[in-house]
Design a protein around this motif. Structure first.
Motif, mmCIF file in Angstrom:
data_model
loop_
_atom_site.group_PDB
_atom_site.id
_atom_site.type_symbol
_atom_site.label_atom_id
_atom_site.label_comp_id
_atom_site.label_asym_id
_atom_site.label_seq_id
_atom_site.Cartn_x
_atom_site.Cartn_y
_atom_site.Cartn_z
ATOM 1 N N LEU A 1 0.847 -1.185 0.000
ATOM 2 C CA LEU A 1 0.000 0.000 0.000
ATOM 3 C C LEU A 1 0.885 1.237 0.000
ATOM 4 O O LEU A 1 1.832 1.322 0.792
ATOM 5 N N ASP A 2 0.588 2.174 -0.880
ATOM 6 C CA ASP A 2 1.346 3.429 -0.905
ATOM 7 C C ASP A 2 0.727 4.386 0.112
ATOM 8 O O ASP A 2 -0.301 5.001 -0.136
ATOM 9 N N THR A 3 1.353 4.492 1.263
ATOM 10 C CA THR A 3 0.827 5.357 2.324
ATOM 11 C C THR A 3 1.203 6.811 2.125
ATOM 12 O O THR A 3 0.585 7.706 2.700
ATOM 13 N N GLY A 4 2.255 7.056 1.341
ATOM 14 C CA GLY A 4 2.699 8.427 1.099
ATOM 15 C C GLY A 4 3.434 9.056 2.259
ATOM 16 O O GLY A 4 3.773 10.244 2.206
ATOM 17 N N ILE A 5 3.716 8.281 3.314
ATOM 18 C CA ILE A 5 4.405 8.841 4.487
ATOM 19 C C ILE A 5 5.831 9.215 4.131
ATOM 20 O O ILE A 5 6.581 8.419 3.569
ATOM 21 N N ASP A 6 6.216 10.432 4.467
ATOM 22 C CA ASP A 6 7.588 10.886 4.208
ATOM 23 C C ASP A 6 8.547 10.240 5.203
ATOM 24 O O ASP A 6 8.258 10.164 6.408
ATOM 25 N N VAL A 7 9.674 9.755 4.702
ATOM 26 C CA VAL A 7 10.689 9.105 5.541
ATOM 27 C C VAL A 7 12.054 9.582 5.086
ATOM 28 O O VAL A 7 12.327 9.656 3.883
ATOM 29 N N ASN A 8 12.927 9.925 6.029
ATOM 30 C CA ASN A 8 14.295 10.285 5.669
ATOM 31 C C ASN A 8 15.259 9.735 6.720
ATOM 32 O O ASN A 8 14.849 9.179 7.728
ATOM 33 N N SER A 9 16.532 9.882 6.463
ATOM 34 C CA SER A 9 17.557 9.244 7.279
ATOM 35 C C SER A 9 17.670 9.804 8.691
ATOM 36 O O SER A 9 18.381 9.251 9.524
ATOM 37 N N SER A 10 16.967 10.887 8.990
ATOM 38 C CA SER A 10 16.961 11.408 10.358
ATOM 39 C C SER A 10 15.901 10.713 11.219
ATOM 40 O O SER A 10 15.854 10.915 12.433
ATOM 41 N N ASP A 11 15.066 9.889 10.590
ATOM 42 C CA ASP A 11 14.002 9.199 11.314
ATOM 43 C C ASP A 11 14.508 7.901 11.932
ATOM 44 O O ASP A 11 15.344 7.205 11.342
ATOM 45 N N LYS A 12 13.982 7.560 13.111
ATOM 46 C CA LYS A 12 14.203 6.255 13.716
ATOM 47 C C LYS A 12 13.129 5.309 13.184
ATOM 48 O O LYS A 12 11.939 5.651 13.169
ATOM 49 N N LEU A 13 13.535 4.125 12.754
ATOM 50 C CA LEU A 13 12.608 3.165 12.170
ATOM 51 C C LEU A 13 12.264 2.048 13.144
ATOM 52 O O LEU A 13 13.019 1.749 14.069
ATOM 53 N N LEU A 14 11.121 1.429 12.907
ATOM 54 C CA LEU A 14 10.672 0.266 13.667
ATOM 55 C C LEU A 14 10.176 -0.765 12.666
ATOM 56 O O LEU A 14 9.327 -0.462 11.825
ATOM 57 N N THR A 15 10.694 -1.997 12.745
ATOM 58 C CA THR A 15 10.286 -3.071 11.849
ATOM 59 C C THR A 15 9.738 -4.232 12.670
ATOM 60 O O THR A 15 10.429 -4.752 13.552
ATOM 61 N N LEU A 16 8.498 -4.615 12.390
ATOM 62 C CA LEU A 16 7.878 -5.775 13.036
ATOM 63 C C LEU A 16 7.940 -6.934 12.049
ATOM 64 O O LEU A 16 7.510 -6.801 10.896
ATOM 65 N N SER A 17 8.460 -8.053 12.487
ATOM 66 C CA SER A 17 8.675 -9.194 11.606
ATOM 67 C C SER A 17 7.917 -10.411 12.114
ATOM 68 O O SER A 17 8.019 -10.776 13.291
ATOM 69 N N THR A 18 7.168 -11.055 11.205
ATOM 70 C CA THR A 18 6.482 -12.296 11.557
ATOM 71 C C THR A 18 6.502 -13.218 10.346
ATOM 72 O O THR A 18 6.791 -12.791 9.222
ATOM 73 N N CYS A 19 6.190 -14.486 10.548
ATOM 74 C CA CYS A 19 6.239 -15.464 9.463
ATOM 75 C C CYS A 19 5.088 -15.256 8.484
ATOM 76 O O CYS A 19 4.003 -14.816 8.856
ATOM 77 N N TYR A 20 5.340 -15.615 7.220
ATOM 78 C CA TYR A 20 4.294 -15.547 6.208
ATOM 79 C C TYR A 20 4.015 -16.934 5.631
ATOM 80 O O TYR A 20 2.889 -17.401 5.641
ATOM 81 N N ALA A 21 5.054 -17.623 5.146
ATOM 82 C CA ALA A 21 4.865 -18.956 4.581
ATOM 83 C C ALA A 21 6.097 -19.816 4.831
ATOM 84 O O ALA A 21 7.224 -19.348 4.702
ATOM 85 N N ASP A 22 5.862 -21.080 5.187
ATOM 86 C CA ASP A 22 6.960 -22.010 5.428
ATOM 87 C C ASP A 22 7.649 -22.421 4.122
ATOM 88 O O ASP A 22 8.862 -22.652 4.097
ATOM 89 N N GLU A 23 6.861 -22.537 3.053
ATOM 90 C CA GLU A 23 7.378 -23.102 1.811
ATOM 91 C C GLU A 23 8.603 -22.354 1.298
ATOM 92 O O GLU A 23 9.569 -22.962 0.840
ATOM 93 N N ASP A 24 8.569 -21.041 1.363
ATOM 94 C CA ASP A 24 9.707 -20.256 0.867
ATOM 95 C C ASP A 24 10.379 -19.449 1.974
ATOM 96 O O ASP A 24 11.162 -18.546 1.697
ATOM 97 N N ASN A 25 10.066 -19.773 3.239
ATOM 98 C CA ASN A 25 10.675 -19.101 4.379
ATOM 99 C C ASN A 25 10.495 -17.584 4.291
ATOM 100 O O ASN A 25 11.400 -16.814 4.603
#
Length: 323
Positions: free
Chosen positions: A250-274
């Motif tokens: 989805l294109d949220t249009g949120i502006d992001v630049n290198s001065s921002d702190k990022l947060l990434t949430l990671s969870t499984c999607y499919a076993d077949e291709d890891n």
């Protein structure tokens, strides 16, 4: 933040927290792929009946949480008596996500006083909390955890540029199971675009700018997000952001630049291709308000596209017949 600075900062935080029994071991490693626990990913409802939820429903209300300018918060003081690895709390309004999260303990050796706590087992990076509860007991759905190299304590400047938190994709929507709603229903983003992330010292608000499916295998991708908690250079940051933008659902249009702190949430999607499903957010800037998407800065390209779409719709809509 550079790795040398990160190690120094982590040691300083550990030294300051000795009175609360908090410690973290920071080591170097070469990761080949995201840790996984195949018997947990996308389990059936029957498989999780024995112990569905890692915490009581009212756990988030058990401790009054008032950020303190003098240091560690009252809630953190209470939680550290439960588990010394706890480094924060994550909440996404409109989802069941309202949990504490821990920092992987790092390498535990026979020389460590804490070897007994982790069961005298061979240490594998970022695997202990895949199937352990906050009290160290076995728990099928595990506990939300951050990579052992992350820094989320002390001053904002010391924080990792990209905080990565891992959690299982549980069928009963516990842990990070409810994140699937973003990819299943594009309108859900409008109802839950913000994430509250609290350290042991203060609260932070983030806005989701992308969610995507990507590989969790080292040899299958160059986007090894699980190894990118530090984005020290413009090139590293741009690569991370470009990978997210190119695969975003989805294109949220949120502006992001290198001065921002990022947060990434990671969870499984499919076993077949890891593969993995990621939800990526950035910390709110001055003037932006959690809960108000209209206050969030968008990219110029997104604004122009929205204005062009609105103008087209206005001129392309046939006049209404009036009686």
């Amino acid at each position: 933040m550079s790795r040398p600075k990160k190690i120094i900062a982590a040691c300083a935080v550990c030294a300051a927290a000795v009175g609360l029994g908090v410690f973290t071991v920071i080591i170097n490693r070469s990761d080949k792929e995201v840790p996984t626990y195949s018997s947990v990913e996308e389990p059936t409802q029957a498989a999780v009946q024995e112990k569905e939820d890692p915490l009581p429903d009212n756990w988030s209300q058990l401790y009054e949480y008032v950020p303190s300018p003098n240091g560690i918060t009252p809630r953190a003081q209470a939680l550290l008596h439960v588990n010394k690895d706890i480094i924060g709390w994550i909440t996404i309004e409109g989802t069941p996500i309202d949990y504490p999260f821990v920092l992987d303990p790092g390498e535990v050796t026979q020389d460590s006083d804490d070897i007994a706590y982790y069961g005298y087992q061979e240490y594998i990076p970022d695997e202990y909390y895949l199937d352990h509860d906050l009290d160290g007991s076995y728990l099928r759905c595990g506990t939300l955890y951050a990579d052992y190299r992350e820094v989320f304590a002390g001053t904002d400047e010391d924080h990792s540029e990209n905080m990565v938190i891992f959690g299982h994709n549980m069928a009963n929507n516990s842990m990070f199971g409810s994140l699937r709603r973003y990819r299943q229903d594009s309108s859900f983003y409008e109802t839950a675009p913000f994430i509250k992330l609290s350290s042991n010292y203060r609260d932070y608000d983030y806005v989701i700018f992308a969610y995507l499916i990507t590989s969790g295998s080292y040899n299958a991708t160059e986007f090894r997000y699980w190894n990118m908690e530090e984005l020290d250079t413009q090139e590293e940051f741009d690569f991370y952001l470009d990978c997210c933008r190119q695969a975003q659902m989805l294109d949220t249009g949120i502006d992001v630049n290198s001065s921002d702190k990022l947060l990434t949430l990671s969870t499984c999607y499919a076993d077949e291709d890891n593969s993995r499903f990621l939800v990526v957010a950035r910390r709110l800037r001055d003037g932006e308000v959690a809960g108000d998407l209209s206050s969030i800065q968008r990219t110029d390209e997104y604004i122009q596209a929205q204005e062009a779409a609105a103008e087209y719709e206005e001129h392309d809509t046939p006049p209404r017949n009036e009686e």
